[in-house]
Design a protein around this motif. Structure first.
Motif, PDB file in Angstrom:
ATOM      1  N   LEU A  30       5.298 -12.384  -1.554  1.00  0.00           N
ATOM      2  CA  LEU A  30       6.076 -13.259  -0.846  1.00  0.00           C
ATOM      3  C   LEU A  30       5.264 -13.224   0.665  1.00  0.00           C
ATOM      4  CD1 LEU A  30       9.139 -11.908  -2.835  1.00  0.00           C
ATOM      5  CD2 LEU A  30       7.602 -13.997  -3.029  1.00  0.00           C
ATOM      6  N   THR A  31       5.886 -13.651   1.737  1.00  0.00           N
ATOM      7  CA  THR A  31       6.078 -13.448   3.368  1.00  0.00           C
ATOM      8  C   THR A  31       7.085 -12.571   3.725  1.00  0.00           C
ATOM      9  OG1 THR A  31       7.456 -15.952   3.732  1.00  0.00           O
ATOM     10  CG2 THR A  31       4.261 -16.011   3.837  1.00  0.00           C
ATOM     11  N   GLU A  32       8.430 -13.675   2.824  1.00  0.00           N
ATOM     12  CA  GLU A  32       9.354 -12.473   3.507  1.00  0.00           C
ATOM     13  C   GLU A  32       9.558 -11.039   1.967  1.00  0.00           C
ATOM     14  OE1 GLU A  32      12.521 -14.958   4.296  1.00  0.00           O
ATOM     15  OE2 GLU A  32      11.210 -15.817   5.645  1.00  0.00           O
ATOM     16  N   PHE A  33       9.688  -9.701   2.652  1.00  0.00           N
ATOM     17  CA  PHE A  33      10.573  -9.243   1.459  1.00  0.00           C
ATOM     18  C   PHE A  33      10.987  -7.892   1.952  1.00  0.00           C
ATOM     19  CE2 PHE A  33       8.781  -5.658  -1.236  1.00  0.00           C
ATOM     20  CZ  PHE A  33       9.837  -5.869  -2.472  1.00  0.00           C
ATOM     21  N   ARG A  34      12.310  -7.743   1.658  1.00  0.00           N
ATOM     22  CA  ARG A  34      12.915  -6.236   2.102  1.00  0.00           C
ATOM     23  C   ARG A  34      12.967  -5.924   3.757  1.00  0.00           C
ATOM     24  NH1 ARG A  34      10.996  -1.388  -2.349  1.00  0.00           N
ATOM     25  NH2 ARG A  34      12.053  -2.368  -4.221  1.00  0.00           N
ATOM     26  N   GLN A  35      12.720  -6.954   3.562  1.00  0.00           N
ATOM     27  CA  GLN A  35      12.980  -7.076   5.880  1.00  0.00           C
ATOM     28  C   GLN A  35      11.691  -6.783   6.084  1.00  0.00           C
ATOM     29  OE1 GLN A  35      17.492  -5.095   6.451  1.00  0.00           O
ATOM     30  NE2 GLN A  35      17.756  -7.431   5.862  1.00  0.00           N
ATOM     31  N   ARG A  36      10.375  -6.740   6.288  1.00  0.00           N
ATOM     32  CA  ARG A  36       9.538  -5.813   6.519  1.00  0.00           C
ATOM     33  C   ARG A  36       8.739  -7.033   7.751  1.00  0.00           C
ATOM     34  NH1 ARG A  36       7.064  -3.182   1.193  1.00  0.00           N
ATOM     35  NH2 ARG A  36       8.389  -1.785   0.457  1.00  0.00           N
ATOM     36  N   ASN A  37       8.635  -6.370   8.706  1.00  0.00           N
ATOM     37  CA  ASN A  37       8.469  -7.531   9.921  1.00  0.00           C
ATOM     38  C   ASN A  37       6.756  -6.679   9.685  1.00  0.00           C
ATOM     39  OD1 ASN A  37      10.051  -8.659  10.314  1.00  0.00           O
ATOM     40  ND2 ASN A  37      11.054  -7.018  11.328  1.00  0.00           N
ATOM     41  N   ARG A  38       5.369  -7.979   9.810  1.00  0.00           N
ATOM     42  CA  ARG A  38       4.324  -7.159   9.852  1.00  0.00           C
ATOM     43  C   ARG A  38       3.899  -7.711  11.135  1.00  0.00           C
ATOM     44  NH1 ARG A  38       1.833  -5.212   6.361  1.00  0.00           N
ATOM     45  NH2 ARG A  38      -0.526  -6.193   7.078  1.00  0.00           N
ATOM     46  N   THR A  39       2.575  -7.709  11.574  1.00  0.00           N
ATOM     47  CA  THR A  39       1.961  -8.101  12.631  1.00  0.00           C
ATOM     48  C   THR A  39       0.305  -8.682  11.878  1.00  0.00           C
ATOM     49  OG1 THR A  39       2.973  -6.476  14.807  1.00  0.00           O
ATOM     50  CG2 THR A  39       0.663  -8.370  14.823  1.00  0.00           C
ATOM     51  N   VAL A  40       0.887  -9.694  11.831  1.00  0.00           N
ATOM     52  CA  VAL A  40      -0.341 -10.432  11.499  1.00  0.00           C
ATOM     53  C   VAL A  40      -1.946 -10.023  12.139  1.00  0.00           C
ATOM     54  CG1 VAL A  40      -1.362 -12.627  10.139  1.00  0.00           C
ATOM     55  CG2 VAL A  40       0.708 -12.746  10.569  1.00  0.00           C
ATOM     56  N   MET A  41      -3.053 -10.097  10.966  1.00  0.00           N
ATOM     57  CA  MET A  41      -3.752  -9.436  11.544  1.00  0.00           C
ATOM     58  C   MET A  41      -3.945  -7.684  12.187  1.00  0.00           C
ATOM     59  SD  MET A  41      -6.495 -12.740  11.801  1.00  0.00           S
ATOM     60  CE  MET A  41      -7.973 -12.230  10.651  1.00  0.00           C
ATOM     61  N   GLY A  42      -2.875  -7.726  12.212  1.00  0.00           N
ATOM     62  CA  GLY A  42      -3.011  -6.060  12.335  1.00  0.00           C
ATOM     63  C   GLY A  42      -3.582  -5.010  11.754  1.00  0.00           C
ATOM     64  N   GLU A  43      -3.192  -3.267  11.536  1.00  0.00           N
ATOM     65  CA  GLU A  43      -3.915  -2.563  11.562  1.00  0.00           C
ATOM     66  C   GLU A  43      -3.794  -2.341  10.147  1.00  0.00           C
ATOM     67  OE1 GLU A  43      -4.979  -0.195  13.062  1.00  0.00           O
ATOM     68  OE2 GLU A  43      -4.761  -0.846  14.980  1.00  0.00           O
ATOM     69  N   CYS A  64       2.017 -10.217  -6.979  1.00  0.00           N
ATOM     70  CA  CYS A  64       2.115  -9.083  -6.934  1.00  0.00           C
ATOM     71  C   CYS A  64       3.464  -8.071  -7.947  1.00  0.00           C
ATOM     72  CB  CYS A  64       2.266  -8.485  -5.149  1.00  0.00           C
ATOM     73  SG  CYS A  64       3.116  -7.540  -4.638  1.00  0.00           S
ATOM     74  N   PHE A  65       3.186  -6.931  -8.057  1.00  0.00           N
ATOM     75  CA  PHE A  65       3.839  -6.508  -8.930  1.00  0.00           C
ATOM     76  C   PHE A  65       5.053  -5.711  -8.588  1.00  0.00           C
ATOM     77  CE2 PHE A  65       0.764  -6.653 -11.782  1.00  0.00           C
ATOM     78  CZ  PHE A  65       1.745  -6.986 -13.774  1.00  0.00           C
ATOM     79  N   GLU A  66       4.664  -5.808  -6.774  1.00  0.00           N
ATOM     80  CA  GLU A  66       6.028  -5.093  -6.095  1.00  0.00           C
ATOM     81  C   GLU A  66       7.445  -5.967  -5.449  1.00  0.00           C
ATOM     82  OE1 GLU A  66       7.087  -2.339  -2.115  1.00  0.00           O
ATOM     83  OE2 GLU A  66       4.958  -3.442  -2.423  1.00  0.00           O
ATOM     84  N   CYS A  67       6.825  -7.224  -4.710  1.00  0.00           N
ATOM     85  CA  CYS A  67       7.842  -7.922  -4.106  1.00  0.00           C
ATOM     86  C   CYS A  67       7.377  -8.981  -5.030  1.00  0.00           C
ATOM     87  CB  CYS A  67       7.214  -8.270  -2.876  1.00  0.00           C
ATOM     88  SG  CYS A  67       5.342  -9.692  -2.782  1.00  0.00           S
ATOM     89  N   ARG A  68       6.853  -9.911  -5.535  1.00  0.00           N
ATOM     90  CA  ARG A  68       6.842 -10.799  -6.801  1.00  0.00           C
ATOM     91  C   ARG A  68       6.598 -10.593  -8.689  1.00  0.00           C
ATOM     92  NH1 ARG A  68       3.638 -15.382  -6.973  1.00  0.00           N
ATOM     93  NH2 ARG A  68       5.091 -16.099  -7.749  1.00  0.00           N
ATOM     94  N   ARG A  69       7.172  -9.116  -8.546  1.00  0.00           N
ATOM     95  CA  ARG A  69       7.626  -8.414 -10.129  1.00  0.00           C
ATOM     96  C   ARG A  69       7.999  -8.796 -11.347  1.00  0.00           C
ATOM     97  NH1 ARG A  69       6.591  -3.554 -11.652  1.00  0.00           N
ATOM     98  NH2 ARG A  69       7.047  -2.648 -12.900  1.00  0.00           N
ATOM     99  N   LYS A  70       8.893 -10.289 -11.360  1.00  0.00           N
ATOM    100  CA  LYS A  70       9.172 -11.516 -12.495  1.00  0.00           C
ATOM    101  C   LYS A  70       7.973 -12.145 -12.488  1.00  0.00           C
ATOM    102  CE  LYS A  70      12.347 -14.291 -14.177  1.00  0.00           C
ATOM    103  NZ  LYS A  70      13.582 -15.060 -13.948  1.00  0.00           N
ATOM    104  N   ALA A  71       6.748 -12.490 -11.205  1.00  0.00           N
ATOM    105  CA  ALA A  71       6.714 -13.552 -11.650  1.00  0.00           C
ATOM    106  C   ALA A  71       5.203 -12.563 -12.267  1.00  0.00           C
ATOM    107  CB  ALA A  71       6.095 -13.810 -10.431  1.00  0.00           C
ATOM    108  N   ALA A  72       4.776 -11.055 -11.353  1.00  0.00           N
ATOM    109  CA  ALA A  72       3.790 -10.509 -12.171  1.00  0.00           C
ATOM    110  C   ALA A  72       4.207  -9.712 -13.756  1.00  0.00           C
ATOM    111  CB  ALA A  72       3.741  -9.117 -11.281  1.00  0.00           C
TER     112      ALA A  72
END
Length: 180
Positions: A30-43, A64-72
């Motif tokens: 998912l592009t949004e999950f648990r209010q995590r913010n990412r820097t695209v192409m960061g570390e 993904c088994f974390e953010c898309r558990r039901k789909a996984a």
């Protein structure tokens, strides 16, 4: 969004490296999950963005088994329905087979093969990609899909064959809203 198992870019220059993947764990997140913010192409890992899940599945990724558990879990259920009980790590088993398939040669398809493909499978005909939805092929573009005729003579499957089996066993991928 997805990734190819880690970082395949230089975080300082934000340019891609020569390697094509970092591990066999290619996932759809998912592009949004648990209010995590990412820097695209960061570390961290290199983010890849897809039109929809159908496109990501065709590229050889899995939910993904974390953010898309039901789909996984649904994907894993379809996998086990197709190939039998998984012994050991479900993710490792799926990733190992998908990795072998996505680095192989895409099989050519006959008209009969095209008819038997499930919804959600993608094919390439010459230089154009198509996805099967409601029994018909829709031309893929970065803006969505468009129902159009396809010449089956030069068609090859681009969705990994094991993913096609999962789709045949009831997995329902997320489509871009412009499919109809």
């Amino acid at each position: 969004m997805g990734n190819k198992g880690g970082r395949i870019h230089d975080p300082a220059t934000k340019t891609l490296l020569k390697r094509k993947w970092a591990s066999r764990r290619w996932i759809i997140c998912l592009t949004e999950f648990r209010q995590r913010n990412r820097t695209v192409m960061g570390e961290g890992y290199t983010e890849l963005f897809f039109l929809d899940e159908v496109s990501a599945l065709a590229a050889g990724h899995r939910p993904c088994f974390e953010c898309r558990r039901k789909a996984a879990k649904a994907f894993a259920f379809g996998w086990q329905s197709a190939f039998g009980k998984i012994h050991g790590s479900v993710a490792d088993t799926i990733d190992a087979r998908l990795h072998t398939e996505r680095t192989g040669i895409y099989p050519a398809l006959s008209s009969e093969d095209l008819d038997e493909l499930p919804d959600g499978a993608m094919v390439r005909s010459d230089s154009t990609c198509f996805a099967k939805h409601s029994g018909q092929f829709h031309k893929w573009s970065g803006n969505g899909y468009r129902l159009t005729s396809m010449e089956p003579e030069n068609s090859c499957l681009i969705t990994p064959i094991s993913t096609v089996s999962v789709l045949k066993n009831g997995y329902m991928p997320v489509w871009h809203p412009r499919i109809g």
